[in-house]
Design an enzyme around this catalytic site. Structure first.
Site, PDB file in Angstrom:
ATOM      1  N   SER A  50      -4.734  24.677  18.228  1.00  0.00           N
ATOM      2  CA  SER A  50      -4.074  24.114  16.802  1.00  0.00           C
ATOM      3  C   SER A  50      -2.892  25.763  16.974  1.00  0.00           C
ATOM      4  O   SER A  50      -1.935  26.282  16.039  1.00  0.00           O
ATOM      5  CB  SER A  50      -3.895  24.641  14.950  1.00  0.00           C
ATOM      6  OG  SER A  50      -5.275  25.679  15.021  1.00  0.00           O
ATOM      7  N   LYS A  91      -4.914  30.503  10.854  1.00  0.00           N
ATOM      8  CA  LYS A  91      -3.539  29.814  10.836  1.00  0.00           C
ATOM      9  C   LYS A  91      -2.551  31.287  10.453  1.00  0.00           C
ATOM     10  O   LYS A  91      -3.249  32.388  10.320  1.00  0.00           O
ATOM     11  CB  LYS A  91      -3.716  28.691   9.526  1.00  0.00           C
ATOM     12  CG  LYS A  91      -4.836  27.974   9.825  1.00  0.00           C
ATOM     13  CD  LYS A  91      -4.063  26.804  11.124  1.00  0.00           C
ATOM     14  CE  LYS A  91      -5.411  25.472  11.037  1.00  0.00           C
ATOM     15  NZ  LYS A  91      -4.831  24.958  12.499  1.00  0.00           N
TER      16      LYS A  91
END
Length: 180
Positions: A50, A91
């Site tokens: 990710s 993230k």
């Protein structure tokens, strides 16, 4: 009257004192390391695609756990947070409390203005998503690999209390070493 110590008694006494000093030094060092690990810096292992190309599976990062006790996350910072199902995710902060965020034509818009993202590779794509207003006390996060990331588009904005800290350094493997 006290008799003078023999040479062997003096040696034994010095050894006991030296052993006690080493024991105290080792205990202090271990205690300090544990305190730093619990309250200041913590290592994390990156798992999954990710955050590619910024982070790769197997990278070890050092997370500053103290930084958000004195301030709020800022746009563009890479954070580690507790996600659903007892997982920790890595993230990037995209939108802050009170802002609106949406994606159109591979661009992120914050409050209707295109956000510059110099950390993304030029060919990185971002699927369109509808306008989201970030609630107070939360941030909107995205993975840098927008086509393969479970982030705020799926799990919603992240509460400040769920944030563990800011990722500061990739320290392993050595050839990937960098500041984030």
């Amino acid at each position: 009257m006290k008799l003078p110590m023999s040479r062997s008694e003096r040696l034994r006494r010095r050894r006991r004192i030296r052993a006690r000093e080493w024991t105290v030094a080792v205990l202090l060092a271990v205690s300090l390391a544990v305190m730093i690990r619990i309250f200041v810096f913590e290592p994390f292992n990156v798992v999954g695609p990710s955050m590619q190309t910024t982070l790769e599976t197997g990278n070890l990062i050092l997370v500053n756990k103290l930084v958000y006790r004195f301030g709020e996350p800022r746009r563009g910072e890479v954070v580690v947070f507790h996600a659903p199902h007892h997982k920790d995710y890595v993230k990037r902060v995209i939108a802050l409390p009170g802002e609106t965020v949406e994606a159109k034509n591979n661009k992120i818009l914050i409050n209707g203005k295109i956000m510059e993202e110099p950390y993304l590779v030029a060919e990185m794509r971002t699927r369109d998503f509808d306008l989201v207003k970030v609630p107070p006390g939360k941030v909107f996060v995205l993975g840098d690999n927008r086509l393969d990331s479970t982030d705020s588009r799926v799990i919603g904005p992240i509460g400040m209390s769920a944030i563990v800290g800011r990722a500061e350094i990739v320290y392993w493997p050595f050839n990937h070493w960098k500041l984030l």
